[in-house]
Design a protein around this motif. Structure first.
Motif, mmCIF file in Angstrom:
data_model
loop_
_atom_site.group_PDB
_atom_site.id
_atom_site.type_symbol
_atom_site.label_atom_id
_atom_site.label_comp_id
_atom_site.label_asym_id
_atom_site.label_seq_id
_atom_site.Cartn_x
_atom_site.Cartn_y
_atom_site.Cartn_z
ATOM 1 N N PRO A 84 0.814 -1.233 0.000
ATOM 2 C CA PRO A 84 0.000 0.000 0.000
ATOM 3 C C PRO A 84 0.841 1.274 0.000
ATOM 4 O O PRO A 84 0.390 2.305 -0.507
ATOM 5 N N SER A 85 2.058 1.220 0.556
ATOM 6 C CA SER A 85 2.896 2.421 0.612
ATOM 7 C C SER A 85 3.363 2.866 -0.762
ATOM 8 O O SER A 85 3.804 4.019 -0.919
ATOM 9 N N LEU A 86 3.284 1.988 -1.786
ATOM 10 C CA LEU A 86 3.733 2.351 -3.129
ATOM 11 C C LEU A 86 2.612 2.945 -3.986
ATOM 12 O O LEU A 86 2.873 3.367 -5.112
ATOM 13 N N VAL A 87 1.387 2.973 -3.477
ATOM 14 C CA VAL A 87 0.271 3.574 -4.207
ATOM 15 C C VAL A 87 0.179 5.047 -3.828
ATOM 16 O O VAL A 87 -0.113 5.384 -2.682
ATOM 17 N N LYS A 88 0.449 5.895 -4.770
ATOM 18 C CA LYS A 88 0.445 7.344 -4.507
ATOM 19 C C LYS A 88 -0.990 7.855 -4.395
ATOM 20 O O LYS A 88 -1.851 7.507 -5.201
ATOM 21 N N ARG A 89 -1.240 8.668 -3.389
ATOM 22 C CA ARG A 89 -2.566 9.262 -3.224
ATOM 23 C C ARG A 89 -2.758 10.362 -4.262
ATOM 24 O O ARG A 89 -2.011 11.341 -4.291
ATOM 25 N N CYS A 90 -3.740 10.194 -5.126
ATOM 26 C CA CYS A 90 -3.986 11.125 -6.219
ATOM 27 C C CYS A 90 -5.431 11.600 -6.184
ATOM 28 O O CYS A 90 -6.241 11.126 -5.381
ATOM 29 N N LYS A 91 -5.739 12.526 -7.087
ATOM 30 C CA LYS A 91 -7.100 13.050 -7.170
ATOM 31 C C LYS A 91 -8.070 11.964 -7.610
ATOM 32 O O LYS A 91 -9.209 11.906 -7.153
ATOM 33 N N THR A 92 -7.638 11.117 -8.525
ATOM 34 C CA THR A 92 -8.461 9.997 -8.978
ATOM 35 C C THR A 92 -7.619 8.737 -9.009
ATOM 36 O O THR A 92 -6.433 8.780 -9.357
ATOM 37 N N HIS A 93 -8.228 7.631 -8.638
ATOM 38 C CA HIS A 93 -7.552 6.332 -8.664
ATOM 39 C C HIS A 93 -8.142 5.416 -9.731
ATOM 40 O O HIS A 93 -7.768 4.250 -9.815
ATOM 41 N N PHE A 94 -9.039 5.965 -10.562
ATOM 42 C CA PHE A 94 -9.582 5.234 -11.699
ATOM 43 C C PHE A 94 -8.918 5.790 -12.956
ATOM 44 O O PHE A 94 -9.214 6.916 -13.380
ATOM 45 N N LEU A 95 -8.009 5.030 -13.542
ATOM 46 C CA LEU A 95 -7.181 5.507 -14.647
ATOM 47 C C LEU A 95 -7.612 4.841 -15.946
ATOM 48 O O LEU A 95 -7.577 3.607 -16.055
ATOM 49 N N ASN A 96 -8.033 5.643 -16.922
ATOM 50 C CA ASN A 96 -8.311 5.149 -18.270
ATOM 51 C C ASN A 96 -7.095 5.465 -19.127
ATOM 52 O O ASN A 96 -6.928 6.586 -19.603
ATOM 53 N N LEU A 97 -6.221 4.487 -19.293
ATOM 54 C CA LEU A 97 -4.949 4.705 -19.970
ATOM 55 C C LEU A 97 -5.130 4.691 -21.483
ATOM 56 O O LEU A 97 -6.022 4.012 -22.012
ATOM 57 N N PRO A 98 -4.266 5.427 -22.215
ATOM 58 C CA PRO A 98 -4.366 5.462 -23.690
ATOM 59 C C PRO A 98 -4.161 4.106 -24.349
ATOM 60 O O PRO A 98 -4.566 3.918 -25.494
ATOM 61 N N CYS A 99 -3.547 3.164 -23.646
ATOM 62 C CA CYS A 99 -3.297 1.850 -24.242
ATOM 63 C C CYS A 99 -4.569 1.023 -24.368
ATOM 64 O O CYS A 99 -4.544 -0.060 -24.964
ATOM 65 N N GLY A 100 -5.685 1.498 -23.813
ATOM 66 C CA GLY A 100 -6.944 0.784 -23.942
ATOM 67 C C GLY A 100 -7.296 -0.070 -22.747
ATOM 68 O O GLY A 100 -7.980 -1.092 -22.884
ATOM 69 N N ALA A 101 -6.848 0.325 -21.558
ATOM 70 C CA ALA A 101 -7.138 -0.438 -20.342
ATOM 71 C C ALA A 101 -7.514 0.519 -19.221
ATOM 72 O O ALA A 101 -7.112 1.684 -19.214
ATOM 73 N N THR A 102 -8.287 0.002 -18.279
ATOM 74 C CA THR A 102 -8.661 0.742 -17.074
ATOM 75 C C THR A 102 -7.934 0.138 -15.885
ATOM 76 O O THR A 102 -7.934 -1.084 -15.718
ATOM 77 N N VAL A 103 -7.322 0.991 -15.072
ATOM 78 C CA VAL A 103 -6.592 0.547 -13.889
ATOM 79 C C VAL A 103 -7.204 1.221 -12.670
ATOM 80 O O VAL A 103 -7.385 2.441 -12.652
ATOM 81 N N ILE A 104 -7.561 0.415 -11.678
ATOM 82 C CA ILE A 104 -8.045 0.944 -10.402
ATOM 83 C C ILE A 104 -6.930 0.749 -9.381
ATOM 84 O O ILE A 104 -6.603 -0.392 -9.016
ATOM 85 N N LEU A 105 -6.330 1.850 -8.939
ATOM 86 C CA LEU A 105 -5.255 1.801 -7.949
ATOM 87 C C LEU A 105 -5.877 1.901 -6.559
ATOM 88 O O LEU A 105 -6.139 2.995 -6.060
#
Length: 298
Positions: free
Chosen positions: A175-196
């Motif tokens: 958990p310490s390697l997950v950076k706290r950001c404004k959003t943790h739902f990432l729609n990447l340009p490569c065509g995948a969704t990542v939930i951190l």
């Protein structure tokens, strides 16, 4: 039968990191400071006039407050955190969810949306249908609503972006390697969704553009009952596998996970096959490239 044999090689130094101030790393029992003007934070205790570390980690100072951020620890939830968890038990008007914290989290029946998005009191019929909504072993994304006095978490999924997770893969990281950001739902340009997930659980799935355009009244991923699994294209499988290996590479090399680092790692991995991304020398090369590009932005 072919065998892949690789010779060891000397590690190269990253020029952009040379000259930076080293982090203050301590072990349990190490003296952090003997100055009595500092306040004791998490991961420390006072013995006489000495402030001593109680865990192994990195010393962090905020004005006069000193704390130690441990390298490996269970997830300590905060209100508003995004988490990914697994249903472990269906109880009376609640589900128990494993979120890598000290105690199982709780998802109340009143904290989920019912089919159709209707707002009403939960009845006995709804309670009998709980296992049709979520059963043991199901993965969900949720938000921390509150923290109980014993440290356990209360979750809710009253939004379209939260709910049951399908057609993807789960990766567990510290958990310490997950950076706290404004959003943790990432729609990447490569065509995948990542939930951190702030709890260290990372979910990777194909990008669904149609679902992202729907409103809360039109659909709810949590309350779709017995939906048949969708067929995943081979290209999506390769993208998910590549992203998964990129996350493992960044984790093994201690690089923080957020949208920029994931995109840099994915770009650097394109010149290698998905299988080769598990080789130690290629992982180190990709991690060095990500660090250098992040340093250039600072």
């Amino acid at each position: 039968m072919s065998v892949d044999v690789r010779l060891p090689k000397k590690r190269k130094k990253i020029e952009s990191l040379v000259g930076l101030e080293p982090k203050h790393i301590v072990s349990p029992g190490d003296v952090i400071t003997e100055d009595t003007g500092y306040m004791r934070g998490h991961g420390t205790y006072v013995d006489g006039d000495k402030l001593i570390a109680s865990v192994a980690g990195v010393v962090e100072r905020v004005n006069k407050l000193i704390c130690v951020r441990p390298f490996k620890t269970r997830y300590n939830g905060e209100v508003g955190d995004v988490v990914v968890g697994r249903i472990t038990e269906v109880g009376q008007k609640r589900w128990k969810v494993e979120t890598f914290s000290r105690l199982d989290s709780v998802l109340l029946l009143s904290s989920v949306n019912l089919p159709g998005g209707e707002l009403r009191r939960r009845s006995a019929e709804d309670e009998l249908m709980m296992r049709h909504f979520l059963a043991e072993g199901d993965l969900i994304s949720a938000e921390v609503q509150s923290v109980y006095s014993d440290g356990s978490l209360s979750l809710h999924t009253r939004s379209l972006k939260y709910g049951k997770l399908r057609e993807g893969t789960l990766v567990q990281v510290p958990p310490s390697l997950v950076k706290r950001c404004k959003t943790h739902f990432l729609n990447l340009p490569c065509g995948a969704t990542v939930i951190l997930g702030n709890n260290g659980y990372v979910w990777i799935c194909p990008l669904n553009t149609e679902e992202a355009m729907l409103t809360d009244e039109q659909t709810d991923r949590l309350t779709i009952v017995n939906e048949p699994p969708k067929q995943i294209l081979d290209s999506d499988r390769e993208t998910i596998a590549r992203l998964r290996n990129c996350i493992v590479t960044l984790t093994d090399n201690g690089v923080m996970l957020f949208n920029t680092s994931l995109q840099y790692a994915y770009d650097a991995s394109m010149k290698h096959s998905v299988k080769d991304l598990l080789k130690p020398e290629i992982q180190e090369e990709i991690a060095d490239t990500v660090r250098q590009r992040l340093m250039q932005e600072m």
